[in-house]
Design a protein around this motif. Structure first.
Motif, PDB file in Angstrom:
ATOM      1  N   ALA A 248       0.868  -1.437  -0.049  1.00  0.00           N
ATOM      2  CA  ALA A 248       0.062   0.067   0.143  1.00  0.00           C
ATOM      3  C   ALA A 248       0.923   1.252  -0.013  1.00  0.00           C
ATOM      4  O   ALA A 248       0.628   2.243  -0.332  1.00  0.00           O
ATOM      5  CB  ALA A 248      -1.068   0.095   1.285  1.00  0.00           C
ATOM      6  N   GLU A 251       1.896   1.653  -3.611  1.00  0.00           N
ATOM      7  CA  GLU A 251       0.758   2.240  -4.347  1.00  0.00           C
ATOM      8  C   GLU A 251       0.680   3.764  -4.157  1.00  0.00           C
ATOM      9  O   GLU A 251       0.308   4.412  -4.888  1.00  0.00           O
ATOM     10  CB  GLU A 251      -0.438   1.215  -4.194  1.00  0.00           C
ATOM     11  CG  GLU A 251      -0.128  -0.254  -4.405  1.00  0.00           C
ATOM     12  CD  GLU A 251      -1.357  -1.003  -4.308  1.00  0.00           C
ATOM     13  OE1 GLU A 251      -1.992  -0.759  -3.491  1.00  0.00           O
ATOM     14  OE2 GLU A 251      -1.772  -2.004  -4.687  1.00  0.00           O
ATOM     15  N   GLN A 324      -7.537   9.727  -7.268  1.00  0.00           N
ATOM     16  CA  GLN A 324      -7.101   8.378  -6.895  1.00  0.00           C
ATOM     17  C   GLN A 324      -5.786   8.263  -5.868  1.00  0.00           C
ATOM     18  O   GLN A 324      -5.676   7.348  -5.169  1.00  0.00           O
ATOM     19  CB  GLN A 324      -6.402   7.835  -8.446  1.00  0.00           C
ATOM     20  CG  GLN A 324      -7.302   7.628  -9.239  1.00  0.00           C
ATOM     21  CD  GLN A 324      -6.654   7.331 -10.839  1.00  0.00           C
ATOM     22  OE1 GLN A 324      -5.954   7.643 -11.194  1.00  0.00           O
ATOM     23  NE2 GLN A 324      -7.369   6.185 -11.409  1.00  0.00           N
ATOM     24  N   VAL A 328      -6.132   6.137  -2.474  1.00  0.00           N
ATOM     25  CA  VAL A 328      -4.809   5.104  -2.256  1.00  0.00           C
ATOM     26  C   VAL A 328      -4.303   5.433  -0.617  1.00  0.00           C
ATOM     27  O   VAL A 328      -3.897   4.412  -0.023  1.00  0.00           O
ATOM     28  CB  VAL A 328      -3.814   5.304  -2.998  1.00  0.00           C
ATOM     29  CG1 VAL A 328      -2.588   4.415  -2.770  1.00  0.00           C
ATOM     30  CG2 VAL A 328      -4.148   4.713  -4.513  1.00  0.00           C
TER      31      VAL A 328
END
Length: 467
Positions: A248, A251, A324, A328
């Motif tokens: 994560a 990302e 986005q 995230v």
């Protein structure tokens, strides 16, 4: 300090696994053997290794965007204008290259690299799931085997009780009702045995699915791995090392770069083109006259372009990238909380199982004493056959519950390791060659075509095929 904590944890893991491999009967399969088999057998690991190699190729493709593109072009044309026929054919070589794009391709390379690192972390998460599945399958087979042995012994004991009841009925000491109760208890015991045997067969099939082979004689599980000193220490380790958190984080970094990439789409782009062309033309008129020419040409050009207006597409793409990124970031926070929860749940599971085992041990002692007493009293006529069967059932249930609680305690320890991100072949020191996630990346990171790097890539692919 954190690395020292990991080292202190890893030493007990190795000692626990080795302890289970010593003083074992010849041919006994250990828990470490099951995890090794699962690691080597898993098609899920193979699938995610291929996903990682695809991500490695994305990084190579991003780098290739900075290099020239060389093309050959062949063309032919025919024309007829007012009775004149003409045709021409040409062949050329053209090279084009982005000379400067104000950071656009550099950001794309960084995004691809972050994606590679995130996919590597995801592969570690899959490895943990595979190993935990092997642990659960191993413990389930062990537990189911013990349950079958327990139920078989129960059938034997209750069969003896039923025979004793029949003998006593024949001499007039008890009634037919007592015999019927013993018959019913024996039938119930046989049904429980059949159910336990079915559970064992299911557990064996699950073991085969996890490891690739049917279980043989399984050794007793090794001593449980040593726990961190406190729950908060375990949570801190999980936050630092759990692969889902690392994934994560990567990302989130890629999403942050995605915002910069969307903004860079508005920047100019400088492109250079060079071409070499050879063209042959031929024409013929109505009177049969013909002429032909051959021409060689070379050209070099520079092109600078920038989008001034995109109808709102570029601003929309920029806003989408920011949304986005926010998504995230929230996902990273959520994963961190889930890891905290998983660590706490596994920690609580260990405490609960320990408390259950202590209580069940006391229950077994008391149930055994009650059973022995009821049987003795029944021989003196102070208790009925049903009393004896009830006492036997209570003792059986206590022993069955202990088998389940002991398996749950073992599983909870490995669930805690998984929640902390330590349930890997490397941390467990299983002593087998592991997949190197950087080998393929190192072979393709410079986007080879035909070179020594390409030969190195071929060797890596052959090695992967052998695995």
């Amino acid at each position: 300090m954190f690395r020292d904590t990991l080292k202190r944890l890893r030493r007990p893991l190795l000692a626990a696994l080795l302890a289970g491999a010593t003083a074992l009967p010849a041919g006994a399969e250990t828990l470490a053997d099951a995890m090794v088999d699962a690691y080597r057998h898993s098609a899920l690991l193979d699938q995610n290794r291929a996903v990682l190699r695809a991500a490695d190729e994305d990084a190579a493709a991003a780098l290739a965007a900075l290099r020239p593109v060389l093309q050959w072009v062949a063309e032919y044309s025919y024309q007829n204008i007012e009775g004149f026929d003409g045709n021409s054919a040409g062949i050329g070589l053209q090279a084009s290259m982005t000379l400067y794009d104000w950071g656009r391709n550099a950001i794309a390379i960084d995004i691809a690299k972050e994606s590679v690192l995130g996919t590597r972390a995801a592969l570690v998460g899959v490895e943990q799931d595979v190993l935990l599945g092997a642990v659960q399958a191993y413990l389930n087979v062990r537990s189911a085997t013990e349950q079958v042995e327990l139920q078989s012994n129960s059938v034997r004991v209750i069969g003896q009780e039923q025979q004793a009841a029949t003998d006593r009925f024949e001499v007039g000491e008890i009634t037919q009702t007592d015999v019927s109760q013993a018959d019913a208890a024996l039938a119930a015991a046989r049904a429980s045995l059949a159910s336990a045997q079915g559970d064992l067969q299911i557990a064996r099939e699950n073991y085969r699915a996890a490891t690739g082979k049917m279980p043989g004689k399984l050794a007793a599980p090794p001593p449980s791995p040593k726990l961190p000193a406190t729950l908060e220490t375990a949570r801190d380790i999980g936050r630092r090392t759990h692969p889902l958190i690392r994934q994560a984080q990567r990302e989130a970094a890629a999403a942050e770069l995605g915002v910069a990439a969307a903004a860079a789409e508005r920047n100019p782009e400088l492109t250079g083109t060079a071409a070499l062309t050879k063209q042959h033309s031929k024409s013929q008129n109505l009177f049969g006259g013909a002429s032909s020419t051959t021409r060689d040409s070379a050209s070099v050009s520079l092109s600078l372009s920038q989008t001034i207006y995109s109808g709102g597409r570029l601003p929309a793409a920029h806003r989408k990238a920011m949304a986005q990124r926010d998504s995230v970031r929230a996902a990273l926070l959520n994963v961190s909380r889930q890891v905290d929860q998983a660590v706490g749940t596994a920690w609580a599971g260990i405490d609960v199982a320990r408390a259950q085992i202590r209580a069940i041990d006391e229950q077994i002692v008391a149930a055994q004493q009650a059973y022995d007493g009821v049987r003795e009293e029944a021989t003196l006529g102070a208790r009925t056959t049903l009393d004896v069967l009830d006492a036997e059932q209570s003792l059986l249930e206590a022993r069955a519950n202990k088998i389940t609680a002991e398996a749950n305690l073992q599983l909870a320890h490995y669930q805690l390791l998984s929640a902390m991100g330590l349930l890997t072949v490397e941390n467990l020191k299983l002593g087998i060659p592991t997949y190197d996630p950087s080998a393929y990346y190192n072979a393709v990171q410079n986007a080879p075509f035909t070179s020594r790097q390409g030969e190195s890539l071929d060797r890596v692919l052959r090695a992967i095929g052998k695995d």
